[in-house]
Scaffold this motif. Structure first.
Motif, mmCIF file in Angstrom:
data_model
loop_
_atom_site.group_PDB
_atom_site.id
_atom_site.type_symbol
_atom_site.label_atom_id
_atom_site.label_comp_id
_atom_site.label_asym_id
_atom_site.label_seq_id
_atom_site.Cartn_x
_atom_site.Cartn_y
_atom_site.Cartn_z
ATOM 1 N N LEU A 1 0.813 -1.215 0.000
ATOM 2 C CA LEU A 1 0.000 0.000 0.000
ATOM 3 C C LEU A 1 0.845 1.263 0.000
ATOM 4 C CD1 LEU A 1 -2.808 -0.967 2.549
ATOM 5 C CD2 LEU A 1 -2.969 -0.850 0.060
ATOM 6 N N SER A 2 1.920 1.282 0.781
ATOM 7 C CA SER A 2 2.707 2.508 0.953
ATOM 8 C C SER A 2 4.146 2.253 0.528
ATOM 9 C CB SER A 2 2.663 2.975 2.413
ATOM 10 O OG SER A 2 1.340 3.218 2.818
ATOM 11 N N ILE A 3 4.472 2.644 -0.700
ATOM 12 C CA ILE A 3 5.830 2.441 -1.193
ATOM 13 C C ILE A 3 6.617 3.747 -1.254
ATOM 14 C CG2 ILE A 3 5.151 0.429 -2.541
ATOM 15 C CD1 ILE A 3 5.237 2.183 -5.027
ATOM 16 N N CYS A 4 5.952 4.899 -1.067
ATOM 17 C CA CYS A 4 6.631 6.194 -1.160
ATOM 18 C C CYS A 4 7.280 6.558 0.176
ATOM 19 C CB CYS A 4 5.650 7.290 -1.569
ATOM 20 S SG CYS A 4 4.962 7.078 -3.229
ATOM 21 N N PHE A 5 8.245 7.471 0.129
ATOM 22 C CA PHE A 5 8.870 7.949 1.354
ATOM 23 C C PHE A 5 7.813 8.602 2.247
ATOM 24 C CE2 PHE A 5 12.735 8.536 -1.485
ATOM 25 C CZ PHE A 5 13.378 7.404 -1.010
ATOM 26 N N PRO A 6 7.849 8.381 3.558
ATOM 27 C CA PRO A 6 6.922 9.082 4.463
ATOM 28 C C PRO A 6 7.180 10.585 4.420
ATOM 29 C CG PRO A 6 7.968 7.211 5.565
ATOM 30 C CD PRO A 6 8.706 7.411 4.269
ATOM 31 N N LYS A 7 6.120 11.375 4.585
ATOM 32 C CA LYS A 7 6.253 12.825 4.435
ATOM 33 C C LYS A 7 7.081 13.471 5.534
ATOM 34 C CE LYS A 7 1.848 13.900 6.743
ATOM 35 N NZ LYS A 7 0.531 14.565 6.573
ATOM 36 N N ASN A 8 7.128 12.858 6.706
ATOM 37 C CA ASN A 8 7.882 13.442 7.820
ATOM 38 C C ASN A 8 9.066 12.578 8.219
ATOM 39 O OD1 ASN A 8 6.403 11.338 8.816
ATOM 40 N ND2 ASN A 8 5.502 12.452 10.532
ATOM 41 N N GLN A 9 9.556 11.763 7.268
ATOM 42 C CA GLN A 9 10.643 10.838 7.586
ATOM 43 C C GLN A 9 11.945 11.579 7.850
ATOM 44 O OE1 GLN A 9 13.475 9.292 5.851
ATOM 45 N NE2 GLN A 9 13.634 7.756 7.463
ATOM 46 N N ALA A 10 12.173 12.700 7.166
ATOM 47 C CA ALA A 10 13.319 13.568 7.425
ATOM 48 C C ALA A 10 12.804 14.876 8.006
ATOM 49 C CB ALA A 10 14.096 13.831 6.139
ATOM 50 N N LYS A 11 13.535 15.431 8.967
ATOM 51 C CA LYS A 11 13.117 16.686 9.586
ATOM 52 C C LYS A 11 13.816 17.835 8.873
ATOM 53 C CE LYS A 11 12.101 18.885 13.977
ATOM 54 N NZ LYS A 11 12.168 18.812 15.447
ATOM 55 N N LEU A 12 13.022 18.743 8.308
ATOM 56 C CA LEU A 12 13.537 19.817 7.467
ATOM 57 C C LEU A 12 13.212 21.178 8.076
ATOM 58 C CD1 LEU A 12 12.246 18.440 4.029
ATOM 59 C CD2 LEU A 12 14.363 17.847 5.229
#
Length: 739
Positions: free
Chosen positions: A516-527
């Motif tokens: 279902l979820s193959i994309c990078f999580p939106k908050n996986q890196a802190k910017l």
């Protein structure tokens, strides 16, 4: 001169003034204006600014500076300017004293280098970060003293990404209007009905409702001839009162809290007044210092909001009694989600079709819920209508059955993967298959040149890891993968995602069909993003679906200074983006800690990106690496680039692979952009181009790892807005995942 008298029907709003003069008096005003010139103060206390007209033309100034007199709401004066009976109308709107100038008027100072500051039309933002609020207002015609229905109301401004927007509505039968999704900061509300037209300057707070109905009440007062009543020259002391109330929830009178209760309105001088309180555990709240007159009380709790109108009396407490005037929140409906997965036999040798999957539970209201479905031929299933929380999937089929716990989240589908066995190997016996998938940002934008790790158990029972690379368009294909359930990890820069995939021997599994979820999580890196005058890298991050924290680099620059001088806070972020802007050199010069902290930050494996006028962050901590044109020890030396469009040559093979070409169009629509002369061997030039000012081919996009580790410094002479071409947008997508 014009005489004054306050008349009207609302005795508590004695602050809205409209001048009414006879023809002789207006002619006298015009004559006096022609004699005194641009800076004389007329009897109302308003300063008429303008230039002396040519002979015979009379007074030609058209501006009004209302700072010398009272802030008395809409002010209209008709006077004869040419001695021939021609009327010239002057209107100052209703700008509260102390408000910043409207940025849309082009009166912001020019920055150094001759580049005008960007005029976003929002004025100074009082909030640290741009957000959106709501405006509630009331329209009244001062001439007729009636509330105006079906009047056009609009705001022309910029959204939080710097894009122009037009917000419009009409007033209802009572003259009230509401405008949603208004960017925070100072805005101008325009309205018109027939020949009646006016505007107000208002202050919008993020996430709040601004109540400017007081403007409407003020406009229903007139000033007529009364020589005994002089015009006010100083703001009066406005009377206030208090509001006491109690909250309840649902149909009964269950007290709830805490809730945020506030009034956002104007006082009798037209000044904005914001009063806020939190309700106590018993649901009570008190708002003190509320301007007298009709106000809206706004109450917010748990993403729910209600509003109620009341009238505040001077030096009195208005009680909103819950027994007679209850303020109740509707009870939030129960949340539901869904689950999906594949059913395998307990022996792990076959997918199970027609298995019955059942969840029997209760929702948040205690109502019974039974959800049931069957698996498909390949064992897959999806089951919706499941209450939020931990639920048990009961799986039943001929020859077996089991229970599986699953955590259900509101509005989302939980992927439970393979149920029944840790690994499913249909057909029995070990074999090998293949995986076909792609790498993507949270928004679905493909990400090229990512590393793919596949971890499995081979046919000899030994662990094995296969490493592959996605192509320039983000697609990957991995062959020779042992059958069974394998783990896939995708890594690109500071971003990664991990998922499990069932692999069948002698078959190619399309990953997107079973995960279902193959994309990078939106908050996986802190910017972190530091704002600037002429760049909006955050718009690129938004298009990629990434989250970030915004720091002000243009108005309240202390936010950025505090971040860069606080090393522990800085180290919380994986990447810091510096937008092109005029204030960075001053920010950097506030403390020597900034250079030291950036060095420590990158040495620890973190990365920074800077564009154009933010070059100080790439230069000062590592002065040996990039040689900027001219005397780059100062701020203005390198800013010699002329506005132009050039062809850039891509020297980064991975970027060529991503773009599918080796030449790109780079547009510089503003002059005074920063030119790079050369870089040392350790700095990689991603894109170069011929720049006349530098006398040859020079780097346009470059990066280096100062300490040989993961930490990276990336700099571009171009940026996202407003000059970005399609090539530039794709390049910026690429660089985000290079950091």
């Amino acid at each position: 001169m014009c005489s004054w008298k306050v008349t009207g029907v609302w005795g508590f709003m004695m602050c809205g003034l409209v001048i009414a003069c006879t023809d002789e008096e207006t002619a006298a005003v015009a004559d006096l204006s022609a004699q005194t010139g641009a800076n004389d103060v007329i009897g109302s206390g308003s300063q008429f600014g303008g230039n002396q007209g040519s002979e015979g033309s009379g007074w030609t100034g058209a501006g009004i500076d209302d700072t010398a007199g009272s802030d008395d709401g809409p002010l209209s004066v008709d006077f004869h300017s040419d001695g021939k009976g021609t009327d010239a109308a002057v209107n100052n709107g209703d700008v509260p004293a102390g408000n910043p100038p409207d940025a849309g008027l082009g009166n912001l100072p020019e920055a150094d280098g001759g580049r005008p500051r960007e005029t976003v039309g929002r004025g100074d933002l009082p909030d640290a970060q741009c957000g959106y609020g709501k405006v509630l207002g009331l329209i009244c015609s001062p001439n007729d003293q009636v509330f105006v229905n079906n009047a056009a109301v609009w705001i022309d401004t910029m959204d939080c990404e710097g894009n122009p927007i037009h917000l419009e509505t009409v007033s209802d039968d009572g003259g009230f209007y509401t405008i949603e999704n208004v960017p925070s900061g100072y805005q101008t509300v325009h309205y018109q009905s027939g020949t009646f037209k006016n505007e107000h300057k208002i202050l919008v707070k993020s996430g709040k409702t601004t109540d400017v109905t007081g403007f409407g009440y003020k406009q229903c007062f007139k000033v007529t001839n009364d020589p005994e009543t002089p015009p006010p020259v100083e703001p009066v002391v406005c009377e206030t009162g208090a509001i006491l109330g109690t909250l309840c929830e649902g149909e009964g009178f269950v007290i709830v809290g805490p809730a945020t209760v506030y009034v956002n309105t104007i006082d009798c001088n037209g000044e904005f007044v914001y009063v806020e309180a939190s309700s106590a555990p018993d649901g009570t709240y008190v708002l003190n210092g509320v301007p007298v007159g009709p106000v809206w009380v706004f109450i917010e709790m748990n993403n729910l909001a209600i509003q109620v109108q009341t009238t505040v009396q001077a030096n009195q407490t208005t009680v909103l009694d819950p027994l007679f005037d209850p303020i109740c929140f509707p009870k939030e409906p129960c949340g539901f989600g869904s689950a999906a997965g594949k059913v395998c036999s307990l022996q792990g040798d076959a997918w199970i079709p027609d298995a019955v999957i059942t969840v029997t539970t209760v929702d948040c209201d205690g109502k019974s819920v039974v959800a049931k479905t069957q698996s498909q031929a390949d064992g897959s299933f999806a089951l919706g209508g499941l209450p939020v929380g931990t639920q048990w999937l009961v799986v039943e089929y001929d020859g077996g059955g089991y229970q599986v716990p699953v955590e259900i989240l509101k509005g989302t589908t939980t992927d439970v993967g393979v149920v029944g066995a840790p690994s499913c190997n249909p057909g029995g016996g070990c074999g090998y298959g293949a995986l076909a998938g792609y790498v993507c940002a949270p928004s679905g934008v493909k990400v090229g040149n990512a590393t793919v790790y596949v971890t499995a158990i081979d046919c000899n029972g030994a662990p094995v890891t296969i490493v592959a690379q996605s192509d320039g368009q983000g697609n990957y294909f991995v062959d020779g993968v042992p059958s069974g359930t394998v783990t896939v990890q995708v890594v690109k820069g500071n971003f990664s995602v991990t998922y499990t995939v069932p692999v069948e021997k002698n078959k190619t599994t399309a990953v997107s069909d079973v995960v279902l979820s193959i994309c990078f999580p939106k908050n996986q890196a802190k910017l972190a993003v530091v704002t600037g005058d002429w760049d909006h890298i955050q718009a690129i991050l938004d298009k990629l679906g990434l989250t970030y924290d915004l720091y002000d680099g243009t108005n309240n620059v202390s936010q950025t200074v505090n971040l860069l001088t606080n090393l522990p806070k800085l180290m919380e972020y994986d990447v810091v983006f510096f937008n092109c802007g005029a204030d960075h050199y001053g920010i950097f010069g506030t403390s020597t800690l900034i250079s030291q902290n950036l060095q420590t930050y990158v040495q620890a494996g973190h990365s920074i990106y800077a564009s154009d006028w933010a070059f100080i962050y790439a230069e000062a901590p590592w002065s040996y690496a990039i040689d900027f044109y001219g005397d780059d020890a100062g701020n203005s030396g390198p800013k010699v680039g002329a506005a132009k469009t050039i062809t850039g040559v891509v020297q980064d093979p991975n970027l060529v692979n991503y773009l599918g070409k080796s030449e790109v169009t780079i547009k510089y629509d503003l002059g005074a952009w920063v030119v790079v002369q050369s870089v040392v061997a350790q700095v990689m030039t991603h894109i170069a181009g011929y720049i006349t000012e530098a006398g040859g081919n020079v780097p346009l996009m470059m990066s280096h790892h100062p300490y040989g580790g993961e930490g990276r410094v990336l700099y571009t002479t171009f940026h996202n807005e407003p000059q970005a071409t399609q090539d530039m947008t794709q390049i910026l997508y690429y660089l985000v995942f290079e950091l």
